[in-house]
Design an enzyme around this catalytic site. Structure first.
Site: not given
Ligand code: ADP
Length: 503
Positions: A199, A275, A309, A406
């Site tokens: 996906k 992750e 990331c 973040e």
């Protein structure tokens, strides 16, 4: 100023691909979605529509999982030798190599990253990953184990382990490295003999769809790789809750990672690897080579527009060099030209979407309201596209949102420190633990700090160095498990212990 005039149009091959009808890849065929719906894909540099793709939903996920199950249990895939599997993966890499420029253009148009960067990094890294994993296919081995069972004296046994594929794997990927994330996921799954429902991110589905065409061309049996485009709350949620999926491999936000774990727990306890986010510390010790540390700090946060990331979003600099480093990183930021991914002079493209632009600017506003100052940048770009200026913040304090959360944009907060003990504590003071870096000419200092940083990757005197052979993943809330390297192979297989009594 944002570049725009002189932006080249896509090549004929890329345009031809964009203009196609983009369906779902299920059981070896490109099929219309059961929802009957499609959605628009935007070029983030000017908000224009570049393609329409099928909107897959629950029913499409069900069809894709059934196809993957059939391919896993009874298709030609499960009887194929490891060598044949490896050759197919290698062939896919060869086919990709024939289309490097096309892939780079698709990434530039869909994600916004500079074409030159995609061509030098994303696409070759994806190809390399497939080749690395192709090699693993024939090297997945068990062990023989001596056993001596105390309650069966004199009995003789031959015990060994088999490493078997986990089965049907659901893979959910983000938009920051669309092709590369597809490769990181597909490579080890194919090498180990799993079958897949991928996906892709709703913002950037195009390069994976082009990859799907090459997967067909390479000759993978039907149902081995199924690709569903669609939204997270529908297609993604259906995949993570599906009772016949054996494992979900997810890359994305920590919030959604928690939803995936919940869905797995409430359904069939499928295995999960994650992750997730990061707030990576980049530590410049007083004995560092300052010019290379400055260049490295700029790369750490501005590469891929900070949409990594691993972005080095907290820059810790010894007080004696703080002003010099901040000024140096700000100078690097000023040199970066903002523009469309397709423009040859673009150093930094737009963020991927209006949502991301608003989110990053929301963080900047929060930082300014709490007293942070921008040495450079700090604003959205003056354009239809979703640009944000490369930004260096100072005068932050540890409780600010810009330090704790973040941002996922080109925004670094520079913080001075006085001694190593203090900086190690502050660097580790985060819920995340994906990456970290240390800059020092003293190897003992560098290794000592590297050991103490709580992160799955630590770079010394470099940043953002990735290789298919290096295990990648997070400590703490940055994830579960590792991708790439041998560890990825372990996480797509499970161990079976076989014990035979010798008569
Ligand atoms: P980002 O905030 O960076 O867009 P997300 O974690 O929202 O990252 O998205 C990463 C991937 O997760 C995308 O493919 C997205 O469609 C998918 N996703 C989003 N929400 C869900 C959900 N509830 N369940 C499963 N997948 C989801």
């Amino acid at each position: 100023m944002i570049l725009s005039t002189g932006t080249p149009t896509p090549s004929h091959a890329t345009q031809k691909f964009l203009d196609q009808e983009h369906r779902l890849l299920i059981d070896g065929h490109w099929v219309a979605p059961a929802t009957g719906k499609s959605f628009e894909i935007k070029n983030p540099s000017d908000n224009s529509t570049i393609a329409h793709v099928a909107e897959g939903g629950q029913e499409d996920i069900n069809r894709a999982v059934s196809a993957a199950r059939r391919a896993f249990e009874s298709g030609p895939w499960h009887t194929m030798t490891a060598s044949e599997r490896g050759k197919l993966i290698w062939k896919l890499a060869d086919l990709m190599e024939q289309h490097i420029e096309e892939f780079a253009e698709i990434e530039a148009l869909d994600n916004g990253k500079p074409k030159a960067v995609a061509q030098a990094a994303d696409v070759p890294l994806a190809i390399d990953l497939f080749r690395y994993m192709a090699g693993w296919a024939t090297k997945i081995e068990g062990t023989t184990i001596p056993v001596s069972v105390p309650y069966l004296p004199g009995a003789e046994f031959h015990s060994y382990t088999l490493r078997e594929p986990v089965g049907v794997v659901g893979q959910i990927i983000p938009w920051n490295f669309p092709l590369l994330m597809a490769a990181w996921k597909l490579g080890p799954a194919l090498a180990t003999g799993c079958t897949i429902v991928l996906k892709v991110a709703e913002e950037t589905p195009l390069s994976a769809l082009r990859l799907g065409q090459l997967i067909q061309e390479a000759g993978f049996p039907p149902g081995v790789v199924n690709i569903v485009t669609g939204f997270g709350e529908t297609a993604g949620a259906a995949l993570s809750a599906h009772p016949d999926v054996d494992k979900i491999a997810f890359t994305g936000s920590t919030e959604v990672g928690k939803l995936i774990v919940k869905a797995a727990g409430e359904t069939n306890l499928k295995k999960v690897t994650l992750e997730l986010g990061g707030k990576s510390p980049n530590v410049i010790l007083p004995d560092a080579d300052i010019p290379s540390a400055i260049a490295g700090a700029a790369n750490a946060i501005f590469f891929n527009h900070g949409q990594c990331c691993t972005a080095g979003s907290r820059l810790f600099v010894h007080r004696s060099q703080f002003d010099q480093v901040v000024e140096g990183v700000a100078e690097e930021a000023k040199k970066i030209k903002l523009g469309p991914g397709m423009h040859p002079d673009t150093g930094m493209g737009p963020l991927v979407s209006q949502i991301q632009q608003d989110r990053v600017c929301g963080y900047l506003d929060a930082g300014f309201n709490e007293g942070a100052q921008a040495v450079v940048g700090g604003k959205r770009g003056d354009s239809e596209g979703f640009f944000v200026e490369p930004t260096v913040l100072v005068d932050t304090h540890p409780n600010m949102k810009v330090i704790r959360e973040e941002i996922f944009g080109p925004v670094v907060a520079a913080v001075p420190f006085d001694d190593i003990e203090e900086v190690v504590q502050t660097a580790n003071n985060t819920i995340y633990g994906l990456a970290a870096a240390v800059w020092s000419k003293d190897i003992s200092h560098a290794h000592r700090v590297a050991r103490r940083l709580k992160a799955g990757t630590v770079w010394v005197n470099c940043y953002n160095v990735f290789d298919a052979s290096l295990p990648f993943g997070g400590y703490k809330q940055s994830g579960w498990g590792r991708e790439m390297g041998h560890e990825a192979i372990n996480l797509y297989t499970q161990t079976k212990a076989v014990t035979v009594q010798l008569s």
